[in-house]
Design a protein around this motif. Structure first.
Motif, PDB file in Angstrom:
ATOM      1  N   UNK A  48     -17.230  20.730   0.190  1.00 44.93           N
ATOM      2  CA  UNK A  48     -16.698  20.193   1.450  1.00 44.93           C
ATOM      3  C   UNK A  48     -15.730  21.144   2.151  1.00 44.93           C
ATOM      4  N   UNK A  51     -18.611  25.357   5.366  1.00 44.69           N
ATOM      5  CA  UNK A  51     -19.622  24.826   6.285  1.00 44.69           C
ATOM      6  C   UNK A  51     -21.003  25.047   5.661  1.00 44.69           C
TER       7      UNK A  51
ATOM      8  N   UNK B  10     -13.031  21.774   9.387  1.00 41.48           N
ATOM      9  CA  UNK B  10     -14.162  20.939   8.967  1.00 41.48           C
ATOM     10  C   UNK B  10     -13.607  19.541   8.702  1.00 41.48           C
ATOM     11  N   UNK B  11     -14.382  18.534   9.025  1.00 42.27           N
ATOM     12  CA  UNK B  11     -13.893  17.161   8.819  1.00 42.27           C
ATOM     13  C   UNK B  11     -13.756  16.833   7.337  1.00 42.27           C
ATOM     14  N   UNK B  12     -14.479  17.582   6.492  1.00 44.57           N
ATOM     15  CA  UNK B  12     -14.485  17.279   5.053  1.00 44.57           C
ATOM     16  C   UNK B  12     -13.566  18.184   4.232  1.00 44.57           C
ATOM     17  N   UNK B  13     -12.949  19.148   4.859  1.00 42.35           N
ATOM     18  CA  UNK B  13     -12.265  20.196   4.077  1.00 42.35           C
ATOM     19  C   UNK B  13     -10.820  19.812   3.741  1.00 42.35           C
ATOM     20  N   UNK B  14     -10.497  19.852   2.459  1.00 41.22           N
ATOM     21  CA  UNK B  14      -9.184  19.410   1.995  1.00 41.22           C
ATOM     22  C   UNK B  14      -8.054  20.255   2.583  1.00 41.22           C
ATOM     23  N   UNK B  15      -8.264  21.569   2.650  1.00 39.83           N
ATOM     24  CA  UNK B  15      -7.214  22.436   3.200  1.00 39.83           C
ATOM     25  C   UNK B  15      -7.048  22.211   4.706  1.00 39.83           C
ATOM     26  N   UNK B  17      -7.540  19.271   6.165  1.00 34.86           N
ATOM     27  CA  UNK B  17      -6.800  18.005   6.264  1.00 34.86           C
ATOM     28  C   UNK B  17      -5.311  18.248   6.006  1.00 34.86           C
ATOM     29  N   UNK B  35     -15.869  21.691  13.147  1.00 39.80           N
ATOM     30  CA  UNK B  35     -17.128  22.399  13.436  1.00 39.80           C
ATOM     31  C   UNK B  35     -18.336  21.736  12.762  1.00 39.80           C
ATOM     32  N   UNK B  36     -18.114  21.107  11.621  1.00 40.07           N
ATOM     33  CA  UNK B  36     -19.251  20.483  10.911  1.00 40.07           C
ATOM     34  C   UNK B  36     -19.812  19.278  11.672  1.00 40.07           C
ATOM     35  N   UNK B  37     -19.042  18.754  12.623  1.00 45.17           N
ATOM     36  CA  UNK B  37     -19.515  17.585  13.359  1.00 45.17           C
ATOM     37  C   UNK B  37     -20.284  17.972  14.626  1.00 45.17           C
ATOM     38  N   UNK B  57     -15.786  33.393   8.847  1.00 47.66           N
ATOM     39  CA  UNK B  57     -16.034  32.042   9.352  1.00 47.66           C
ATOM     40  C   UNK B  57     -15.712  30.979   8.297  1.00 47.66           C
ATOM     41  N   UNK B  58     -14.540  31.120   7.724  1.00 45.22           N
ATOM     42  CA  UNK B  58     -14.075  30.122   6.756  1.00 45.22           C
ATOM     43  C   UNK B  58     -13.063  29.214   7.459  1.00 45.22           C
ATOM     44  N   UNK B  59     -12.744  28.104   6.794  1.00 41.57           N
ATOM     45  CA  UNK B  59     -11.938  27.063   7.437  1.00 41.57           C
ATOM     46  C   UNK B  59     -10.776  26.630   6.558  1.00 41.57           C
ATOM     47  N   UNK B  60      -9.641  26.283   7.116  1.00 41.26           N
ATOM     48  CA  UNK B  60      -9.341  26.337   8.533  1.00 41.26           C
ATOM     49  C   UNK B  60      -9.064  27.760   9.016  1.00 41.26           C
TER      50      UNK B  60
END
Lengths: 110, 83
Positions: A48, A51, B10-15, B17, B35-37, B57-60
């Motif tokens: 998660x 991406x 990403x809506x799912x990414x712990x970092x 959030x 971006x995942x949405x 292209x990693x998040x955040x």
């Protein structure tokens, strides 16, 4: 399946391999919920924190537990998401530094 | 004067959030895109933008004024925000 059920299931299997859940259980359950979201979205539990391409073959290296977990836990005491950690990391015997992305840019195909 | 804060998340990414929570907790205004949405062309367009700041292209990917911070690196974020 709920995140709590997934927690119990994975805990047994992964601890026997030497990978422990982060002792911050709220953090862990949140990630496990997101893994379940990705399973719903893509059909597999893609990391998660990354991406996904939405294609199992392209995402094979980031299906949890990802291909990079052993090296990250060895070097930093934690996987990229801070989901799986070593006992030393949980005990605070290792500095909790940000785990950089190890996945090679060439692998990213979204 | 506070710098403009823009984040690619990403809506799912712990970092991601954790970063959003940090901004909220510190009263920082920020714009973000999960971006995942996104779908199709919208997603590709944003990913091209992310790549300019962060080839991995990693998040955040966090932009604070002229500073680019990859990941929830709290001390770097505090420094860039001057808090």
């Amino acid at each position: 399946m709920t995140s709590a059920e997934l927690y119990e299931m994975l805990k047994k299997v992964q601890e026997s391999k030497g990978y422990f859940f982060n002792k911050d259980k709220d953090w862990v359950l949140s990630i496990l919920s997101d893994l379940l979201i990705n399973k719903e979205r893509y059909g597999y539990m893609s990391c998660p924190c990354r991406l996904a391409a939405g294609n199992r073959e392209k995402d094979a290296d980031i299906i949890c537990p990802c291909l990079y977990r052993p090296e990250d836990v060895k070097e930093y005491g934690s996987c990229y998401c801070n989901l799986y950690v070593s006992t030393k990391w949980n005990e605070g015997a290792i500095e909790h530094q940000y785990v950089p992305e190890r996945r090679p840019p060439g692998k990213i195909s979204f | 004067m506070s710098a403009k804060v823009k984040m690619f998340t990403l809506s799912t990414c712990s970092h991601c959030k954790a970063t959003k929570k940090f901004m909220h907790d510190n009263g920082i205004d920020f714009d973000y895109i999960d971006v995942d949405l996104l779908q199709g062309n919208d997603k590709q367009k944003i990913l091209e933008e992310v790549e300019q700041y962060n080839p991995n292209r990693s998040f955040p990917t966090i932009i604070i004024g002229d500073t680019i911070i990859i990941g929830f690196r709290e001390s770097d974020i505090r420094e860039a925000l001057g808090i």
